[in-house]
Design an enzyme around this catalytic site. Structure first.
Site, PDB file in Angstrom:
ATOM      1  N   ASP A 479       0.829  -1.211   0.000  1.00  0.00           N
ATOM      2  CA  ASP A 479       0.000   0.000   0.000  1.00  0.00           C
ATOM      3  C   ASP A 479       0.863   1.261   0.000  1.00  0.00           C
ATOM      4  OD1 ASP A 479      -2.365   1.420   0.137  1.00  0.00           O
ATOM      5  OD2 ASP A 479      -3.156   0.308   1.850  1.00  0.00           O
ATOM      6  N   ASP A 549     -10.675   1.961  -3.595  1.00  0.00           N
ATOM      7  CA  ASP A 549     -11.256   1.668  -2.283  1.00  0.00           C
ATOM      8  C   ASP A 549     -12.768   1.662  -2.349  1.00  0.00           C
ATOM      9  OD1 ASP A 549      -9.043   1.183  -0.796  1.00  0.00           O
ATOM     10  OD2 ASP A 549      -8.851   3.209   0.008  1.00  0.00           O
TER      11      ASP A 549
HETATM   12  C1  DGJ Z   1      -5.930   1.675   1.718  1.00  0.00           C
HETATM   13  C2  DGJ Z   1      -6.260   0.466   0.898  1.00  0.00           C
HETATM   14  O1  DGJ Z   1      -6.708   0.829  -0.360  1.00  0.00           O
HETATM   15  C3  DGJ Z   1      -7.268  -0.380   1.656  1.00  0.00           C
HETATM   16  O2  DGJ Z   1      -7.664  -1.469   0.884  1.00  0.00           O
HETATM   17  C4  DGJ Z   1      -6.666  -0.808   2.956  1.00  0.00           C
HETATM   18  O3  DGJ Z   1      -5.588  -1.676   2.713  1.00  0.00           O
HETATM   19  C5  DGJ Z   1      -6.225   0.395   3.757  1.00  0.00           C
HETATM   20  N1  DGJ Z   1      -5.394   1.267   3.000  1.00  0.00           N
HETATM   21  C6  DGJ Z   1      -5.497  -0.031   4.990  1.00  0.00           C
HETATM   22  O4  DGJ Z   1      -4.963   1.017   5.660  1.00  0.00           O
END
Ligand code: DGJ
Length: 754
Positions: A479, A549
């Protein structure tokens, strides 16, 4: 396929069965662009394309020749400060401050195959016959600078890959102020420019605008390729559709700041430029140093956007993605993020995992919150050791327990970030990007680590290596949850600061590469607050990327549709999540959520322990289906059929067709249920026209009119008949109607019509 140099006309012609790309050496020894587009017969002298008029007020570098003005010549890779008043391909400042640098042709080399670019991601070949390349060497005699233009033409794809390398062979420094990967001067402006734009939760929506005189551009100065714009643009002829008309796609294999623009001059010549954004870039080359730009890829299509996308898909799926996962279907996963967020302990995870196993899920992914003292976003990034309060036996323990259940285990990292409240920050406050003695801007409560410094990358490698080598880890979600601000390296001299943003990305690539080499079996999924780093650079290291997301099925239709302009289905991380949806609070059926997520890597992201048994049963069936068909979903030839951004803006459709065209899957989505609507037909693409196909609808077989056998030509010319209650056909079951509806059809070739 080939690359020809004709010494008489001094022309280079790169071609394959579909495309031609022609340029020549001019009388002043610089390069002039002559043609790019559909293949024209090679060996033809195209000198007549060097049109020269006398334009008032022009600057003429060849004294006595009033017809030679660089401003009015379509150039191959133009310089700044030599009479061309448009935005240049490159800009170099010599040590004496002079920014006028003139490179002249010196030599060229044509060879089979393609070379990698040191430290940067790039497309590749598996055998030299797949492509031909040419390196054109240009020379700046005053400063002793060398510039090499690299071009590759693939045999079986309408693709030209380009990049540039500069080498300082002099005794003084020279500073690159701009070093774009590609410029392309096209003779007119009769195009629409297509871009992929958005924001967090709404990535890669399609936007088109007519080209006008002046500059139209997209960019990122956020340190990552960004939610806002993707490093891609396309020029579409006004009549171009998904299946017809000329389209030129330009994509940059890079994950950091970029600029992509079309500049139309006052004579309607269009200059396309793509590369590292010059705004914060300044690269001082010491004597002996070489600088390589990222690679840019040009795709030409004379059959609309679908054909362009299919070329990108094939290239990126097979000749950019590497390693053991390149050709493999992706494991169906369960991710705990939307199920638990930071609030979990091992037993809760194991409960979810047990349910997951029961319904056939193959991979359990432990997301954010497993390390340091992390219970919210305010602490512990950088402290990559397990939180023993949540995971009493650490990552080793939980990974073994998951494996003992018969599932693979995946883990989340965010290597490039640090919280102020962390052991790492307390030990090395100067490791952040930005002057750490001052107040720095934070995003999601975190700072960016200075990956331009080798010791920082080495540290992260060591920490990740320790975890990955001690536990059974099959997958990593990598991430990156903030845009960069205050970019400054505490370890670098003033003159090196202009390198930091690019060096940061090189550091990320280096860490990825080292981990890939050490753990070649691990499947990497890149992620950046959803889809802020969904770019070709990342695909070189991580074969899949989290699309957004926003996991709502309706929102995802548009996001995945836009993403498919460049990126293959096998690269799109897509999950079924809970309802009401966590981002937009919408209720959609489990059927619809899966019907969107199937066109991706496919997984679930919700608390399975909270579901009704009927829902788990339905998921079980979805997983059986996905296991049976995922090769077709993920690697079938992808066709967009109905655009959610245009037309009624209420329906969307796409399909995947097997390589031998004997099988296909069609998905049709309708957002709101209309009333007294048209009779609905959906013409298909990519089938064998003479073949007969048996059509079956998935879990919704009430539509008698549709079931049966149709020829490929009927399906392409007439289409699937999709009329239902909305069109007054009340014979169809009532419960199959309503908003947020999805229909999936499976087509299989049969020997004859009943
Ligand atoms: C952002 C990501 O896109 C999510 O899927 C998740 O992993 C969160 N970060 C976790 O902090």
């Amino acid at each position: 396929m080939g690359i020809i140099y004709d010494p008489a006309s001094r022309q280079f012609h790169l071609f394959n069965q579909e495309i031609s790309y022609v340029f020549r050496i001019m009388e002043n020894e610089q390069l002039e662009h002559l043609y790019y587009g559909k293949r024209i017969t090679p060996y033809q002298d195209l000198s007549y394309l060097s049109e020269r008029g006398h334009r008032d007020m022009q600057v003429c570098p060849i004294k006595g020749n009033p017809y030679f003005s660089l401003e009015h010549i379509r150039q191959e890779y133009p310089a700044f400060g030599t009479g061309d008043m448009r935005y240049p391909g490159y800009e170099i400042e010599a040590e004496d401050g002079n920014r006028t640098v003139r490179f002249v042709y010196q030599s060229h080399e044509i060879y089979s195959g393609k070379k990698p670019i040191t430290g940067l991601p790039s497309t590749y070949v598996e055998s030299p016959e797949e492509a031909q390349s040419i390196e054109i060497t240009l020379w700046e005699p005053d400063r002793k600078l060398e510039m090499k233009l690299f071009y590759t033409v693939y045999e079986c794809l309408p693709v030209i890959a380009r990049h540039v390398e500069f080498t300082n062979l002099g005794e003084q420094s020279a500073t690159l102020e701009t070093a774009m990967s590609l410029t392309l001067d096209m003779p007119d402006k009769d195009y629409e420019m297509m871009e992929l734009v958005g924001t967090w939760g709404r990535e890669r929506h399609i936007r088109k605008r007519k080209l006008e005189v002046g500059v139209q551009s997209i960019h990122s100065l956020r340190g990552h390729s960004s939610h806002q714009y993707n490093p891609f643009l396309a020029l579409l002829r006004p009549n171009a559709t998904e299946t017809s008309g000329e389209v030129i796609g330009v994509s940059l294999i890079y994950s950091g700041d970029f600029l992509a623009q079309a500049e139309v001059d006052n004579f309607d010549v269009t200059r396309i430029t793509i590369g590292i954004h010059p705004q914060e870039f300044r690269w001082k080359m010491s004597p002996g140093e070489t600088f390589a730009t990222p690679e840019a890829v040009l795709v030409y299509s004379d059959a609309g956007c679908n054909q362009m996308s299919q070329a990108f898909h094939q290239l990126y799926q097979k000749r950019l993605v590497r390693g053991v996962w390149r050709d493999q279907v992706r494991p169906i996963l369960i991710n705990n993020w939307e199920a638990t967020y930071f609030d979990f302990h091992e037993e809760k995870l194991l409960q979810i995992a047990r349910k997951a196993k029961e319904i056939g899920i193959e991979l359990f992914v432990l997301d954010d919150g497993w390390f340091g003292k992390r219970n919210d976003s305010r602490s512990s990034l950088g402290d990559w050791y397990p939180n023993l309060e949540k995971l009493p036996q650490g990552i080793v323990g939980i990974s073994e327990k998951i494996h003992a259940m018969g599932m693979k285990f995946g883990l989340w990292f965010e290597p490039e970030m640090v919280n102020e409240n962390s052991d790492l920050y307390r030990a090395h406050p100067d490791w952040v990007l930005g002057d750490y003695t001052k107040s720095l801007g934070a995003g999601r409560d975190q700072y960016v680590l200075d990956f331009s410094r080798k010791e920082v990358v080495d540290y992260l490698y060591q920490k990740m290596y320790e975890i990955l080598s001690s536990a059974k880890i099959d997958y990593i979600k990598w991430d990156c949850n903030r845009s960069f601000s205050d970019v400054f390296s505490n370890a670098k001299s003033p003159e090196e600061q202009g390198k930091v943003r690019h060096q940061f990305i090189l550091g990320v690539y280096d860490l990825y590469e080292r981990l890939r080499e050490a753990f070649p079996e691990i499947l990497f999924e890149s992620c950046a607050s959803g889809g802020a780093r969904f770019d070709p650079g990342m695909l070189y290291y991580a074969p899949q990327a989290w699309v957004s997301d926003d996991t709502d099925a309706v929102e995802r239709i548009k996001i995945q549709y836009g993403t498919s302009m460049v990126y293959p289905v096998s690269s799109m991380g897509s999950h079924v999540s809970k309802v009401p949806n966590e981002q937009v609070f919408r209720n959609t059926s489990l059927h619809t959520r899966a019907a969107v997520a199937y066109f991706g890597t496919f997984g679930y992201e919700l608390d399975l322990t909270q579901l009704e048994s009927s829902e788990l049963e339905e998921m079980k069936r979805q997983i059986v289906l996905m296991k049976e068909k995922r090769n077709l979903f993920q690697y079938g030839k992808f066709y967009r059929l109905r655009d959610p951004f245009e037309g009624d803006k209420n329906t969307a459709a796409w399909m995947a067709v097997s390589e031998d065209q004997t099988e296909a899957i069609v998905a049709y989505y309708r957002i709101m249920q209309p009333i007294e609507w048209r009779y609905e037909r959906l013409p298909l693409l990519g089938l064998k026209t003479e073949a007969c196909y048996c059509i079956e609808e998935w879990e919704r077989d009430a539509d008698q009119e549709q079931d049966g056998i149709r020829s490929g030509s009927e399906l392409e010319q007439i289409g699937l008949i999709l009329s239902d209650w909305a069109s007054g056909k009340k014979a169809i079951a009532r419960e199959l109607q309503g908003d947020y509806m999805a229909r999936l059809f499976f087509l299989k070739e049969v020997s004859e019509r009943k």
